[in-house]
Design a protein around this motif. Sequence first.
Motif, short mmCIF file in Angstrom:
data_model
loop_
_atom_site.label_atom_id
_atom_site.label_comp_id
_atom_site.label_asym_id
_atom_site.label_seq_id
_atom_site.Cartn_x
_atom_site.Cartn_y
_atom_site.Cartn_z
N MET A 106 2.62 1.66 -8.73
CA MET A 106 2.43 2.12 -7.08
C MET A 106 4.29 1.38 -7.04
O MET A 106 4.86 2.75 -6.07
CB MET A 106 1.93 1.25 -6.24
CG MET A 106 0.43 1.24 -6.80
SD MET A 106 -0.71 1.25 -5.05
CE MET A 106 -0.22 -0.28 -5.14
N TYR A 107 4.50 0.37 -7.29
CA TYR A 107 6.37 0.51 -6.41
C TYR A 107 6.91 1.05 -7.09
O TYR A 107 8.37 1.80 -7.22
CB TYR A 107 6.70 -0.88 -6.28
CG TYR A 107 6.77 -2.19 -7.11
CD1 TYR A 107 7.54 -1.76 -8.08
CD2 TYR A 107 6.01 -2.92 -7.50
CE1 TYR A 107 7.89 -2.26 -9.67
CE2 TYR A 107 5.97 -3.83 -8.78
CZ TYR A 107 7.23 -3.77 -9.71
OH TYR A 107 7.42 -4.59 -10.35
N SER A 108 6.85 1.45 -8.23
CA SER A 108 7.37 2.52 -8.95
C SER A 108 7.71 4.13 -9.29
O SER A 108 8.75 4.72 -9.24
CB SER A 108 7.16 2.31 -11.09
OG SER A 108 7.73 0.83 -11.45
N ILE A 109 6.49 3.98 -8.26
CA ILE A 109 6.21 5.44 -7.88
C ILE A 109 6.95 5.86 -6.67
O ILE A 109 7.77 6.96 -6.73
CB ILE A 109 4.95 5.86 -7.28
CG1 ILE A 109 3.44 5.73 -8.41
CG2 ILE A 109 4.69 7.17 -6.86
CD1 ILE A 109 2.42 6.03 -8.54
N LEU A 116 3.82 2.70 -0.35
CA LEU A 116 2.97 4.21 -0.95
C LEU A 116 2.50 4.98 -0.12
O LEU A 116 2.67 6.55 -0.33
CB LEU A 116 2.41 3.95 -2.37
CG LEU A 116 2.45 5.47 -3.69
CD1 LEU A 116 3.58 5.89 -3.93
CD2 LEU A 116 1.29 4.75 -4.06
N VAL A 117 1.43 5.07 0.55
CA VAL A 117 0.99 5.76 1.62
C VAL A 117 1.38 6.40 2.09
O VAL A 117 1.17 7.68 2.69
CB VAL A 117 -0.35 5.78 1.62
CG1 VAL A 117 -1.02 6.43 3.24
CG2 VAL A 117 -1.50 5.23 1.08
N LEU A 133 5.82 11.25 3.98
CA LEU A 133 6.51 12.00 4.53
C LEU A 133 7.10 12.76 3.91
O LEU A 133 8.19 13.38 4.15
CB LEU A 133 7.80 10.44 4.73
CG LEU A 133 7.41 9.75 5.97
CD1 LEU A 133 8.35 8.39 6.01
CD2 LEU A 133 7.26 10.19 6.93
N LEU A 134 7.49 13.06 2.67
CA LEU A 134 8.23 13.45 1.32
C LEU A 134 7.35 14.75 1.61
O LEU A 134 7.83 16.05 0.60
CB LEU A 134 7.75 12.85 0.20
CG LEU A 134 9.00 11.67 -0.07
CD1 LEU A 134 9.04 10.71 -0.97
CD2 LEU A 134 10.48 11.57 0.22
N VAL A 135 5.63 14.56 0.70
CA VAL A 135 5.11 15.93 1.11
C VAL A 135 5.05 16.55 2.14
O VAL A 135 5.51 18.21 2.00
CB VAL A 135 3.47 15.47 0.98
CG1 VAL A 135 2.59 17.06 1.23
CG2 VAL A 135 2.86 15.02 -0.36
#
Length: 355
Positions: free
Chosen positions: A56-59, A187-188, A193-195
Amino acid sequence: MAVLRPAGDFDRSYAQDMLLLRQPWQRWAMALIVVGVALIPLFGNAYLITTVNRIMYSIVAVQGLNVLTGMTGQISLGQAAFMLVGGYIVALTAQHWGLPIFVTLPLAALGTGVFGLIFGLPSLRVKGFYLAMATLAAQFIIPWLSRHIYPEYLGGSSGRIAVPSPVIFGITFNQVAQVFYISLAVLVITTILLVNIRRTKLGRSFIAVRDNDLAAEVLGVNPFGVKLRAFFVAAMLAGLAGGLKAISQRSVGTELAYGLNESILLLGMLVIGGLGHNLGPFLGVATIVFLEDLANVTGSTMASLFPAHATNLLTSFRPLFFGLVLMLFLIFEPRGLAHRWEILKATWRMRPFSR
């Protein structure tokens, strides 16, 4: 191909046209996925919880690279160094100022974003290989500064300082199973935000500069300003990821996988997942982490079969395996797993005429 929909599925309002999850079953499926991931700490073992938390934090870090490299076309080889900056900011602000995690993580993002702006300045004059060399400087300068500047705060030659456990609503998050939910929440938020950033003026400017910066400038886009914003966003997400990693490991320092190898690994995750696609960081990180575990198991098995070469197999098999996988992806699936997923979705929608 991503916009193909079944016959009769029409948009009747602007609000409906802007929906990301158009069908009720898609919303239910997304909710089930989030709930399923949230239940992992309750039913999974320690290895699964630690691995998913790392994913998750790598994503989050790879999402930053996706904005910079996938959407804007700029390359960076210093993402791991920016993660180190974020980790230090979280550790120092929590340790010396006693700030809560609701403040330390945003400060880590903003502070790291400033570093990203500094090392993004060469993008005004150089691009491609030369920009990669400029960003590579961050990967050497930042760890060197952390070892030689203010050793009483940054750990000095040992290169490691402790990170206090965050306290939220009176609950101390001192276990990986508890920090898991912090990583999931971040992550959520970053994914939402990025979507949506693609549908903003800034997101369209990113893509215009990536496709042709000269044409974008003719159309009124300031390429230099857009590139700096991309570096700022990418560094912010790296700072968030570094803060989450520091909280998860309870310490931060140069000896904890923040080197050039980690930056190259993050870039490889993005290439395998799919440049410029929102799903790319998820698929790329999960695939690489799975392949790393497979490489470790395979290397250990081969070491037991060939004891004379056990040391070489244990130390060299993993990077060789990663290099081979990356090379095969560049040859046979250069657009990444996300592009293959889009093809599969289009094929399913067009059945029985998919061929």
